[in-house]
Design a protein around this motif. Structure first.
Motif, PDB file in Angstrom:
ATOM      1  N   UNK A 188     -10.778  -5.842  15.375  1.00 51.41           N
ATOM      2  CA  UNK A 188      -9.553  -5.100  15.104  1.00 51.41           C
ATOM      3  C   UNK A 188      -8.494  -6.095  14.639  1.00 51.41           C
ATOM      4  N   UNK A 189      -7.842  -5.796  13.512  1.00 49.97           N
ATOM      5  CA  UNK A 189      -6.851  -6.719  12.969  1.00 49.97           C
ATOM      6  C   UNK A 189      -5.423  -6.231  13.151  1.00 49.97           C
ATOM      7  N   UNK A 190      -5.241  -4.987  13.527  1.00 42.68           N
ATOM      8  CA  UNK A 190      -3.904  -4.474  13.776  1.00 42.68           C
ATOM      9  C   UNK A 190      -3.507  -3.366  12.830  1.00 42.68           C
ATOM     10  N   UNK A 191      -2.198  -3.134  12.784  1.00 45.27           N
ATOM     11  CA  UNK A 191      -1.677  -2.031  11.985  1.00 45.27           C
ATOM     12  C   UNK A 191      -0.227  -2.305  11.611  1.00 45.27           C
ATOM     13  N   UNK A 192       0.229  -1.600  10.581  1.00 43.91           N
ATOM     14  CA  UNK A 192       1.650  -1.629  10.255  1.00 43.91           C
ATOM     15  C   UNK A 192       2.356  -0.696  11.225  1.00 43.91           C
ATOM     16  N   UNK A 193       3.665  -0.751  11.250  1.00 43.67           N
ATOM     17  CA  UNK A 193       4.392   0.269  12.002  1.00 43.67           C
ATOM     18  C   UNK A 193       4.292   1.572  11.211  1.00 43.67           C
ATOM     19  N   UNK A 194       4.560   2.662  11.870  1.00 47.53           N
ATOM     20  CA  UNK A 194       4.541   3.955  11.202  1.00 47.53           C
ATOM     21  C   UNK A 194       5.766   4.076  10.310  1.00 47.53           C
ATOM     22  N   UNK A 195       5.527   4.500   9.080  1.00 48.18           N
ATOM     23  CA  UNK A 195       6.616   4.693   8.128  1.00 48.18           C
ATOM     24  C   UNK A 195       6.887   6.188   7.999  1.00 48.18           C
ATOM     25  N   UNK A 196       8.129   6.557   8.184  1.00 51.09           N
ATOM     26  CA  UNK A 196       8.519   7.957   8.001  1.00 51.09           C
ATOM     27  C   UNK A 196       8.508   8.283   6.512  1.00 51.09           C
ATOM     28  N   UNK A 197       8.503   9.564   6.167  1.00 55.40           N
ATOM     29  CA  UNK A 197       8.516   9.942   4.751  1.00 55.40           C
ATOM     30  C   UNK A 197       9.657   9.261   3.993  1.00 55.40           C
ATOM     31  N   UNK A 219      -0.700 -10.127   3.711  1.00 57.24           N
ATOM     32  CA  UNK A 219       0.238  -9.234   4.382  1.00 57.24           C
ATOM     33  C   UNK A 219       0.204  -7.878   3.699  1.00 57.24           C
ATOM     34  N   UNK A 220       0.017  -6.846   4.510  1.00 57.49           N
ATOM     35  CA  UNK A 220       0.006  -5.471   4.014  1.00 57.49           C
ATOM     36  C   UNK A 220       1.301  -4.793   4.456  1.00 57.49           C
ATOM     37  N   UNK A 221       2.006  -4.201   3.500  1.00 50.74           N
ATOM     38  CA  UNK A 221       3.209  -3.433   3.788  1.00 50.74           C
ATOM     39  C   UNK A 221       2.973  -2.026   3.279  1.00 50.74           C
ATOM     40  N   UNK A 222       3.327  -1.045   4.081  1.00 48.82           N
ATOM     41  CA  UNK A 222       3.099   0.354   3.732  1.00 48.82           C
ATOM     42  C   UNK A 222       4.384   0.998   3.229  1.00 48.82           C
ATOM     43  N   UNK A 223       4.290   1.653   2.085  1.00 56.21           N
ATOM     44  CA  UNK A 223       5.390   2.445   1.542  1.00 56.21           C
ATOM     45  C   UNK A 223       4.937   3.896   1.598  1.00 56.21           C
ATOM     46  N   UNK A 224       5.667   4.708   2.337  1.00 51.26           N
ATOM     47  CA  UNK A 224       5.288   6.109   2.507  1.00 51.26           C
ATOM     48  C   UNK A 224       5.960   6.968   1.443  1.00 51.26           C
ATOM     49  N   UNK A 225       5.160   7.451   0.517  1.00 48.13           N
ATOM     50  CA  UNK A 225       5.643   8.347  -0.527  1.00 48.13           C
ATOM     51  C   UNK A 225       5.271   9.791  -0.236  1.00 48.13           C
ATOM     52  N   UNK A 226       4.774  10.038   0.970  1.00 45.80           N
ATOM     53  CA  UNK A 226       4.360  11.376   1.349  1.00 45.80           C
ATOM     54  C   UNK A 226       5.428  12.116   2.135  1.00 45.80           C
ATOM     55  N   UNK A 227       5.053  13.286   2.623  1.00 44.39           N
ATOM     56  CA  UNK A 227       5.965  14.131   3.380  1.00 44.39           C
ATOM     57  C   UNK A 227       5.730  14.029   4.891  1.00 44.39           C
ATOM     58  N   UNK A 246       0.862  -1.172   0.000  1.00 44.18           N
ATOM     59  CA  UNK A 246       0.000   0.000   0.000  1.00 44.18           C
ATOM     60  C   UNK A 246       0.899   1.221   0.000  1.00 44.18           C
ATOM     61  N   UNK A 247       0.641   2.132  -0.915  1.00 44.92           N
ATOM     62  CA  UNK A 247       1.393   3.386  -0.940  1.00 44.92           C
ATOM     63  C   UNK A 247       0.573   4.455  -0.226  1.00 44.92           C
ATOM     64  N   UNK A 248       1.267   5.285   0.563  1.00 38.43           N
ATOM     65  CA  UNK A 248       0.609   6.363   1.288  1.00 38.43           C
ATOM     66  C   UNK A 248       1.168   7.695   0.823  1.00 38.43           C
ATOM     67  N   UNK A 249       0.274   8.646   0.615  1.00 36.29           N
ATOM     68  CA  UNK A 249       0.627  10.032   0.304  1.00 36.29           C
ATOM     69  C   UNK A 249      -0.317  10.910   1.118  1.00 36.29           C
ATOM     70  N   UNK A 250      -0.130  12.182   1.085  1.00 44.82           N
ATOM     71  CA  UNK A 250      -1.057  13.071   1.766  1.00 44.82           C
ATOM     72  C   UNK A 250      -2.281  13.264   0.877  1.00 44.82           C
ATOM     73  N   UNK A 251      -3.420  12.965   1.266  1.00 45.86           N
ATOM     74  CA  UNK A 251      -3.899  12.214   2.424  1.00 45.86           C
ATOM     75  C   UNK A 251      -4.766  11.088   1.909  1.00 45.86           C
TER      76      UNK A 251
END
Length: 167
Positions: free
Chosen positions: A114-123, A71-79, A51-56
């Protein structure tokens, strides 16, 4: 500092906050920009979804996912920092667009698990901890609860909320 709490508690709070936001109208200067929508795709069972994340908004979340371990993995492409939290909705839950308009007491009855969450990904980074869940048929809601100091609101209130169906 990143402000977060338990996903289920925050999902309830965010849906309630979103109801206030919907009732009060759009953003500053009449901004009614819609968040980017996920493509109409189906993920395979026992799959891995990036999953890619951007604002918002979240990008690349399939609208339909096959049942099984995913399995969900987050890629942070935002600021700003982002994470991906997941909860199963009850069978009788209205669409997420309607759930966000309900009072907090009614929201609770539409959250099954509730199934949980990924860790927080920095920009510019990928979450160090992915979210693996055994998905069973039904509807699932996902959200980011990180608070935006720039916008002075949780990311979910700014559009980082959505849902998919598991078949």
């Amino acid at each position: 500092m990143i402000l977060r709490a338990k996903p289920l508690v925050l999902l309830i709070a965010i849906f309630s906050l979103l109801a206030v936001g919907v009732a009060c109208g759009g953003g500053e200067d009449g901004d009614t920009t819609e968040p980017a929508q996920a493509p109409e795709t189906t993920a395979p069972p026992s799959g891995e979804i990036t999953v890619r994340a951007v604002e918002y908004s979240f990008l690349d979340v399939p609208t339909t996912i096959a049942a099984g371990e995913t399995t969900f993995t987050l890629v942070n492409e935002g600021a700003e920092p982002h994470f991906f939290g997941l909860a199963k909705l009850t069978d009788d839950a209205p669409p997420a667009t309607e759930i966000v308009q309900l009072p907090q007491k009614k929201v609770m009855k539409f959250l099954e698990k509730e199934l949980g969450e990924t860790s927080t990904a920095k920009p510019g980074q990928t979450s160090k901890k992915s979210l693996t869940a055994e998905l069973t048929p039904g509807r699932y809601g996902y959200v980011c609860f990180v608070f935006s100091p720039k916008e002075k609101a949780p990311h979910a209130l700014l559009g980082m909320v959505g849902e998919f169906t598991v078949e």
